[in-house]
Write a protein that holds these residues in place. Structure first.
Motif, PDB file in Angstrom:
ATOM      1  N   ASP A   1       1.000  -1.305   0.014  1.00 24.79           N
ATOM      2  CA  ASP A   1       0.014  -0.151   0.201  1.00 24.79           C
ATOM      3  C   ASP A   1       0.977   1.388  -0.076  1.00 24.79           C
ATOM      4  O   ASP A   1       0.819   2.231   0.756  1.00 24.79           O
ATOM      5  N   ASP A   2       1.979   1.384  -0.923  1.00 24.84           N
ATOM      6  CA  ASP A   2       2.794   2.603  -1.234  1.00 24.84           C
ATOM      7  C   ASP A   2       3.649   2.908   0.034  1.00 24.84           C
ATOM      8  O   ASP A   2       4.534   3.714   0.091  1.00 24.84           O
ATOM      9  N   THR A   3       3.598   1.796   1.116  1.00 27.86           N
ATOM     10  CA  THR A   3       4.630   1.940   2.184  1.00 27.86           C
ATOM     11  C   THR A   3       5.868   1.020   1.922  1.00 27.86           C
ATOM     12  O   THR A   3       5.520  -0.291   1.785  1.00 27.86           O
ATOM     13  N   LYS A   4       6.838   1.535   1.968  1.00 30.34           N
ATOM     14  CA  LYS A   4       8.237   0.713   1.913  1.00 30.34           C
ATOM     15  C   LYS A   4       8.488  -0.382   3.079  1.00 30.34           C
ATOM     16  O   LYS A   4       8.315   0.087   4.193  1.00 30.34           O
ATOM     17  N   THR A   5       8.619  -1.575   2.839  1.00 29.50           N
ATOM     18  CA  THR A   5       8.458  -2.625   3.678  1.00 29.50           C
ATOM     19  C   THR A   5       9.834  -3.261   3.708  1.00 29.50           C
ATOM     20  O   THR A   5      10.342  -3.990   4.750  1.00 29.50           O
ATOM     21  N   ALA A   6      10.514  -3.240   2.473  1.00 27.28           N
ATOM     22  CA  ALA A   6      12.011  -3.815   2.484  1.00 27.28           C
ATOM     23  C   ALA A   6      12.811  -3.531   1.186  1.00 27.28           C
ATOM     24  O   ALA A   6      12.081  -2.732   0.286  1.00 27.28           O
ATOM     25  N   THR A   7      13.831  -3.445   1.449  1.00 26.82           N
ATOM     26  CA  THR A   7      15.015  -3.029   0.346  1.00 26.82           C
ATOM     27  C   THR A   7      15.991  -4.247   0.435  1.00 26.82           C
ATOM     28  O   THR A   7      16.247  -4.812   1.192  1.00 26.82           O
ATOM     29  N   TYR A   8      16.590  -4.192  -1.022  1.00 23.50           N
ATOM     30  CA  TYR A   8      17.391  -5.604  -0.948  1.00 23.50           C
ATOM     31  C   TYR A   8      18.546  -5.126  -1.971  1.00 23.50           C
ATOM     32  O   TYR A   8      18.161  -4.222  -3.029  1.00 23.50           O
ATOM     33  N   ASN A   9      19.598  -5.779  -2.034  1.00 30.85           N
ATOM     34  CA  ASN A   9      20.752  -5.794  -2.866  1.00 30.85           C
ATOM     35  C   ASN A   9      21.460  -6.806  -2.723  1.00 30.85           C
ATOM     36  O   ASN A   9      21.753  -7.783  -1.964  1.00 30.85           O
ATOM     37  N   GLY A  10      22.218  -7.246  -4.132  1.00 28.48           N
ATOM     38  CA  GLY A  10      23.214  -8.272  -4.080  1.00 28.48           C
ATOM     39  C   GLY A  10      23.699  -8.350  -5.653  1.00 28.48           C
ATOM     40  O   GLY A  10      23.725  -7.654  -6.151  1.00 28.48           O
ATOM     41  N   PHE A  11      24.307  -9.571  -5.842  1.00 28.03           N
ATOM     42  CA  PHE A  11      24.980  -9.837  -7.016  1.00 28.03           C
ATOM     43  C   PHE A  11      24.582 -11.285  -7.598  1.00 28.03           C
ATOM     44  O   PHE A  11      24.112 -12.195  -6.620  1.00 28.03           O
ATOM     45  N   SER A  12      24.815 -11.641  -8.857  1.00 26.61           N
ATOM     46  CA  SER A  12      24.494 -12.952  -9.407  1.00 26.61           C
ATOM     47  C   SER A  12      25.340 -12.829 -10.437  1.00 26.61           C
ATOM     48  O   SER A  12      25.861 -12.024 -11.163  1.00 26.61           O
ATOM     49  N   VAL A  13      25.539 -14.281 -10.629  1.00 25.31           N
ATOM     50  CA  VAL A  13      26.532 -14.639 -11.897  1.00 25.31           C
ATOM     51  C   VAL A  13      25.819 -15.986 -12.510  1.00 25.31           C
ATOM     52  O   VAL A  13      25.105 -16.742 -11.966  1.00 25.31           O
ATOM     53  N   ARG A  14      25.775 -16.192 -14.001  1.00 23.95           N
ATOM     54  CA  ARG A  14      25.171 -17.056 -14.524  1.00 23.95           C
ATOM     55  C   ARG A  14      25.753 -17.614 -15.789  1.00 23.95           C
ATOM     56  O   ARG A  14      26.288 -16.863 -16.554  1.00 23.95           O
TER      57      ARG A  14
END
Length: 201
Positions: free
Chosen positions: A129-142
């Motif tokens: 409902d337009d309220t930020k509940t979480a933030t995240y970051n990271g990396f990936s390789v494939r």
């Protein structure tokens, strides 16, 4: 597991056996698009959840040789969920990164196999409902295989499979600030298939 990764890399990149239809210095511009909608409803109730997701992944590369291409990409994914109570949950994920590809033409046909290795840094947010509940970051390789069809000398269609991937993420809950770290190894070859287009300049 390490032996599996090594064997997969050897099988994907292999020995150069044919000349792909690229010239040194060619610029390849393309990407793929995906849209998904779904709904879930509990039988004999009004409990229903609808979900919509949208993703776009543009990329640009440069041919170093007739078989090798390097480049950059920017993968983005956005999703919206709504339950019976009208609560809306939104998620966004953006992943810029780099890739390298090796192409092998299949005989005298217009088809070519390719193998790609890529790496990216991703970040995103979850909102309710337009309220930020979480933030995240990271990396990936494939590492993934695929197939390309040269419709013309300047236009290609391609399909890519899931392949092998590793991802590391750190998720921060709002407003508590609690952080959760997650690492994931996936073998997605039989589970995922993407379609894209490319232009050669």
């Amino acid at each position: 597991m390490k032996k599996l990764i090594v064997l997969a890399a050897v099988a994907l990149f292999g020995t150069q056996v044919a000349k792909a239809q690229f010239s040194k210095g060619d610029v390849i511009l393309g990407g793929n698009l995906n849209v998904t909608t779904s709904s879930q409803k509990v039988k004999d109730t009004d409990n229903k959840t609808t979900s919509t997701s949208f993703g776009i992944s543009p990329k640009v590369g440069v041919a170093l040789t007739p078989n090798w291409v390097i480049g950059v990409f920017a993968r983005s994914e956005f999703s919206n969920d709504k339950n019976v109570a009208g609560v809306k949950t939104k998620s966004s994920d953006i992943t810029p990164g780099v890739f390298v590809r090796n192409y092998h033409m299949i005989g005298e046909s217009k088809f070519a196999f390719f193998a790609e290795a890529n790496a990216g840094y991703h970040f995103g947010t979850d909102k309710t409902d337009d309220t930020k509940t979480a933030t995240y970051n990271g990396f990936s390789v494939r590492v993934l295989p695929g197939i390309t069809y040269f419709v013309t000398k300047r236009f290609m269609l391609e399909g890519a499979f899931g392949g092998l991937s590793y991802a590391y993420d750190q998720k921060k809950a709002e407003p508590t600030g609690v952080k959760t770290n997650t690492s994931t190894f996936n073998f997605d070859f039989p589970k995922e298939f993407q379609v894209g287009v490319n232009w050669i300049f």
